[in-house]
Design a protein around this motif. Structure first.
Motif, PDB file in Angstrom:
ATOM      1  N   PRO A  74      28.140  21.642 -54.621  1.00  0.00           N
ATOM      2  CA  PRO A  74      28.069  22.894 -53.879  1.00  0.00           C
ATOM      3  C   PRO A  74      29.212  23.850 -54.201  1.00  0.00           C
ATOM      4  CG  PRO A  74      28.918  21.177 -52.469  1.00  0.00           C
ATOM      5  CD  PRO A  74      28.565  20.536 -53.775  1.00  0.00           C
ATOM      6  N   VAL A  75      30.303  23.312 -54.754  1.00  0.00           N
ATOM      7  CA  VAL A  75      31.490  24.116 -55.060  1.00  0.00           C
ATOM      8  C   VAL A  75      32.127  23.606 -56.343  1.00  0.00           C
ATOM      9  CG1 VAL A  75      32.019  24.681 -52.648  1.00  0.00           C
ATOM     10  CG2 VAL A  75      33.015  22.646 -53.674  1.00  0.00           C
ATOM     11  N   ALA A 108      38.469  20.925 -53.503  1.00  0.00           N
ATOM     12  CA  ALA A 108      38.584  22.309 -53.947  1.00  0.00           C
ATOM     13  C   ALA A 108      39.702  22.975 -53.152  1.00  0.00           C
ATOM     14  CB  ALA A 108      37.270  23.054 -53.746  1.00  0.00           C
ATOM     15  N   ASN A 113      35.595  18.313 -49.592  1.00  0.00           N
ATOM     16  CA  ASN A 113      34.224  18.580 -49.168  1.00  0.00           C
ATOM     17  C   ASN A 113      33.387  17.327 -49.385  1.00  0.00           C
ATOM     18  OD1 ASN A 113      34.373  21.646 -48.836  1.00  0.00           O
ATOM     19  ND2 ASN A 113      35.201  21.338 -50.879  1.00  0.00           N
ATOM     20  N   GLU A 135      31.440  22.055 -61.816  1.00  0.00           N
ATOM     21  CA  GLU A 135      31.137  23.456 -61.505  1.00  0.00           C
ATOM     22  C   GLU A 135      30.083  23.490 -60.405  1.00  0.00           C
ATOM     23  OE1 GLU A 135      32.276  26.331 -62.932  1.00  0.00           O
ATOM     24  OE2 GLU A 135      33.597  25.323 -64.358  1.00  0.00           O
ATOM     25  N   THR A 136      30.015  24.594 -59.700  1.00  0.00           N
ATOM     26  CA  THR A 136      28.967  24.784 -58.703  1.00  0.00           C
ATOM     27  C   THR A 136      27.610  24.646 -59.381  1.00  0.00           C
ATOM     28  OG1 THR A 136      30.384  26.295 -57.488  1.00  0.00           O
ATOM     29  CG2 THR A 136      28.027  26.413 -57.016  1.00  0.00           C
TER      30      THR A 136
END
Length: 144
Positions: A74-75, A108, A113, A135-136
């Protein structure tokens, strides 16, 4: 900009997933480009990390694997497959997971997360990355 800063930037681009970096300092602009290698894998063409697959699933995918759900990052951050160094990973290929079960942690900017399973099922694909950057949108796992 001095040569050591430029070398550091080049090293950074080489270690990360970014393909272009532009840095301006005073009146000097440095642009660094990196081309991606040609890979036949559709995951690599989509900019995703390849997944490890068990040897029985490496051939023709079963019906369950065709209906698998992707778990994506997600991030941007550092992926951790275990809760702490030296501990076993949250999941391995073949594990049965429940919806909401922790699969990974993405660090991050010093924020951890938790990445959870979107549904119950069996882990049929899993990234090889552990302690490296994602990477996202990178494919992390597949649940059948």
């Amino acid at each position: 900009m001095d040569l050591s800063k430029i070398k550091t930037l080049i090293d950074f681009v080489g270690r990360s997933n970014i393909t272009e970096l532009t840095v301006t300092e005073r009146d000097v602009t440095v642009r660094i480009f990196r081309s991606l290698p040609d890979v036949a894998s559709s995951a690599a063409e989509a900019g995703q990390k390849p997944l490890s697959m068990p040897s029985s699933a490496a051939g023709t995918p079963s019906n369950a694997e065709k209906l698998s759900q992707a778990v994506k990052a997600p991030v941007f951050g550092v992926l951790h497959r275990a809760p702490a160094p030296g501990e076993p990973p949250f999941v391995v290929i073949g594990d049965e997971v429940e919806e909401g079960q922790t699969l990974f942690i993405v660090e991050a900017m010093k924020v951890f997360n938790t990445i959870t399973a979107p549904r119950a099922g069996r882990i049929v694909g899993l990234t090889d990355i552990d302690g490296g950057e994602v990477e996202t949108g990178d494919l992390l796992a597949e649940i059948a």
